[in-house]
Design a protein around this motif. Sequence first.
Motif, mmCIF file in Angstrom:
data_model
loop_
_atom_site.group_PDB
_atom_site.id
_atom_site.type_symbol
_atom_site.label_atom_id
_atom_site.label_comp_id
_atom_site.label_asym_id
_atom_site.label_seq_id
_atom_site.Cartn_x
_atom_site.Cartn_y
_atom_site.Cartn_z
ATOM 1 N N CYS A 287 0.844 -1.204 0.000
ATOM 2 C CA CYS A 287 0.000 0.000 0.000
ATOM 3 C C CYS A 287 0.875 1.248 0.000
ATOM 4 O O CYS A 287 1.904 1.305 0.668
ATOM 5 C CB CYS A 287 -0.899 0.043 1.239
ATOM 6 N N VAL A 288 0.425 2.243 -0.735
ATOM 7 C CA VAL A 288 1.095 3.546 -0.749
ATOM 8 C C VAL A 288 0.121 4.575 -0.185
ATOM 9 O O VAL A 288 -1.022 4.683 -0.632
ATOM 10 C CB VAL A 288 1.499 3.954 -2.192
ATOM 11 N N VAL A 289 0.593 5.296 0.822
ATOM 12 C CA VAL A 289 -0.237 6.259 1.542
ATOM 13 C C VAL A 289 0.113 7.679 1.093
ATOM 14 O O VAL A 289 1.286 8.033 1.043
ATOM 15 C CB VAL A 289 0.081 6.099 3.056
ATOM 16 N N PHE A 290 -0.890 8.473 0.750
ATOM 17 C CA PHE A 290 -0.665 9.884 0.407
ATOM 18 C C PHE A 290 -1.225 10.750 1.535
ATOM 19 O O PHE A 290 -2.417 10.711 1.819
ATOM 20 C CB PHE A 290 -1.359 10.235 -0.914
ATOM 21 N N GLU A 291 -0.374 11.511 2.175
ATOM 22 C CA GLU A 291 -0.726 12.217 3.414
ATOM 23 C C GLU A 291 -0.121 13.619 3.480
ATOM 24 O O GLU A 291 1.016 13.815 3.054
ATOM 25 C CB GLU A 291 -0.150 11.430 4.599
ATOM 26 N N ASP A 292 -0.868 14.546 4.058
ATOM 27 C CA ASP A 292 -0.294 15.885 4.301
ATOM 28 C C ASP A 292 0.021 16.077 5.785
ATOM 29 O O ASP A 292 0.479 17.138 6.174
ATOM 30 C CB ASP A 292 -1.269 16.985 3.864
ATOM 31 N N SER A 293 -0.278 15.066 6.619
ATOM 32 C CA SER A 293 -0.106 15.263 8.065
ATOM 33 C C SER A 293 0.989 14.367 8.630
ATOM 34 O O SER A 293 1.175 13.224 8.169
ATOM 35 C CB SER A 293 -1.418 14.960 8.804
#
Length: 213
Positions: free
Chosen positions: A166-172
């Motif tokens: 899984c690849v997670v896209f996050e700004d936090s």
Amino acid sequence: MKTLPTFIFDLDGVITNTEDYHFDAWKSICIKLNYDLSPEKNEELKGVSRSECLEKILKWANQSLDSKEFKKLLNTKNELYLKKISNIDSSNIIEGVDDFIKKAKHRNHTIALYSSSKNARFILRKLNLYSYFDAIVDGNSVKASKPDPEGFILASKLTKSNPEDCVVFEDSEAGIIAGNKINMTTIGIGVSNKLEIADKVYKRFEEIKLKEF
Ligand code: BG6
Ligand code: MG
């Protein structure tokens, strides 16, 4: 053959600019508490559930509330926030992310959402993006919010994916910590130096090439 990774997107601050509305609403609550919420401190609220945000704010403001007042302030915050998002539409999508999602879908990536927000499904519908997601995990689906990985684990189960795929896209920072804990590949989106703990950081989605995955 290399497994095509599952993409798990955060919502606020990654797909849509609603993070600014959370900040505005919390700022109004902080005025009631005589506390000036700075953009730096707000970084620590990103990805964190509504009630844990208020707990943090009360700590910073050196204040305490009884449970009735606590609940009342949480409701007020959400009412302020809902007012701000009542008119959002696809123009509130952060540039490049919709194109990225559509291309990823076309390339057969499984697409999931994990947002700590209890308003996530409502917002996705307003943005006209709901149908792109194979699985949605929101603030109503988990007991512990980011930086706990519970929601990412659930998203990987719902999409029948191994966390390592899984690849997670996050700004936090909280979201990146959560993804890192279970060996997901973490991609920070934005300019905050708190994102340096991610496997990779991009300022914008336009900089990301699908073939990297
Ligand atoms: C996260 C935001 O996505 O959702 C946080 O980054 C917010 O800032 C949290 O506190 C909870 O949102 P809501 O909509 O349930 O109050
Ligand atoms: Mg976010």
